[in-house]
Enzyme design. Structure first.
Site, PDB file in Angstrom:
ATOM      1  N   ALA A 185       0.832  -1.209   0.000  1.00  0.00           N
ATOM      2  CA  ALA A 185       0.000   0.000   0.000  1.00  0.00           C
ATOM      3  C   ALA A 185       0.863   1.253   0.000  1.00  0.00           C
ATOM      4  CB  ALA A 185      -0.927  -0.006   1.219  1.00  0.00           C
ATOM      5  N   TYR A 186       1.909   1.235   0.802  1.00  0.00           N
ATOM      6  CA  TYR A 186       2.789   2.398   0.912  1.00  0.00           C
ATOM      7  C   TYR A 186       3.520   2.658  -0.407  1.00  0.00           C
ATOM      8  CZ  TYR A 186       6.494   5.399   2.843  1.00  0.00           C
ATOM      9  OH  TYR A 186       7.362   6.433   3.099  1.00  0.00           O
ATOM     10  N   VAL A 187       4.081   1.611  -0.998  1.00  0.00           N
ATOM     11  CA  VAL A 187       4.812   1.773  -2.251  1.00  0.00           C
ATOM     12  C   VAL A 187       3.883   2.200  -3.380  1.00  0.00           C
ATOM     13  CG1 VAL A 187       6.074   0.512  -4.033  1.00  0.00           C
ATOM     14  CG2 VAL A 187       6.742   0.298  -1.649  1.00  0.00           C
TER      15      VAL A 187
ATOM     16  N   SER B 100       1.355   4.094  -3.100  1.00  0.00           N
ATOM     17  CA  SER B 100       1.114   5.526  -2.921  1.00  0.00           C
ATOM     18  C   SER B 100       2.332   6.340  -3.356  1.00  0.00           C
ATOM     19  CB  SER B 100       0.765   5.838  -1.455  1.00  0.00           C
ATOM     20  OG  SER B 100       1.885   5.741  -0.596  1.00  0.00           O
ATOM     21  N   LYS B 101       3.520   5.845  -3.080  1.00  0.00           N
ATOM     22  CA  LYS B 101       4.726   6.592  -3.427  1.00  0.00           C
ATOM     23  C   LYS B 101       5.041   6.504  -4.925  1.00  0.00           C
ATOM     24  CE  LYS B 101       5.618   8.297   0.584  1.00  0.00           C
ATOM     25  NZ  LYS B 101       5.524   9.759   0.813  1.00  0.00           N
TER      26      LYS B 101
END
Length: 246
Positions: A154-156, A158-159
């Site tokens: 999820a974090y990657v 978004s980035k």
């Protein structure tokens, strides 16, 4: 009110902690007047401002939700009102929730993307409309877009979106004399990174780089200082500030 003919002005989102605080401190040392943005902890932001002014710098605290366009418009208004304009915007605000894709609560996915994607978009939109010629926008990605560690889906995601926003905005601002870049830190000793990691996990991350240590927030702030100041010919790039992490 500062003399806006000689002093450059920055707004740092998430400027009250971690990398954001180090960025504020570095930009103040570089001679910037700084708007220190906070989402919920006004006291911590005011402490950063107090420290900056005690060192002879100029700073104000500005609050708001980075994903709310009205809050961010008001934050830009406050910085412009105090210092006469905005030259540099640094988007350090972000959240990280780690879980395998198969197990991630979709409410957490929405929360991560609201802050990291919509928040970056909203702040970048305001910056694109307001930054003075000769200015810079610095967004924040992550080196995990390249290392692709499990649990960071999820974090990657978004980035990766932040990187796309960055590269397209750099080209949309043709003729404005405004650079747009992203920094992709590696493992950095901040509360966001260290949360939920035991000593062994932290040690493994430290040994993963050829320099065999975690980055300190000041290491990342140095890269921001470069992109915010002398790096006028670096534009539309993602700078991997990660100590050589493969």
């Amino acid at each position: 009110m500062t003399d806006n003919t000689t002093t450059r002005v920055a707004l740092v989102t998430g400027g009250s902690g971690g990398i954001g605080r180090a960025v504020v401190e570095r930009l103040v040392a570089d001679g910037f007047a700084v708007g220190v943005h906070y989402a919920g902890n006004k006291e911590r932001a005011e402490a950063v401002v107090s420290d900056a002014t005690a060192r002879g710098g100029q700073a104000i605290a500005v609050g708001g939700d980075v994903a709310d366009e009205h809050d961010m418009s008001a934050a830009f208004d406050a910085v412009e009102g105090a210092f006469g304009g905005v030259d540099v915007v640094v988007n350090t605000a972000g959240i990280m929730v780690l879980a395998p894709i198969a197990e991630l609560d979709l409410a957490d996915l929405d929360r991560v993307h609201r802050t990291n994607v919509r928040g970056t978009f909203v702040v970048a939109q305001q910056a694109a409309r307001r930054i003075r010629p000769g200015g810079a926008i610095v967004n924040f990605s992550t080196s995990v877009t390249r290392t692709q560690l499990p649990g960071y889906g999820a974090y990657v995601a978004s980035k990766a979106a932040v990187e796309s926003i960055t590269l397209i905005l750099a080209r949309e601002l043709r003729g404005k004399d405004i650079t747009v870049n992203a920094i992709a830190p590696g493992p950095t000793a901040t509360p966001l990174f260290l949360q939920d990691k035991d000593d062994a996990a932290v040690a493994n991350f430290a040994k993963a780089t050829p320099l065999e240590r975690l980055a300190q927030p000041e290491d990342i702030a140095e890269a921001v200082s470069f992109l915010a100041g002398p790096a006028r010919w670096v534009n539309g790039q993602v700078l991997f500030a990660n100590g050589g992490l493969a």
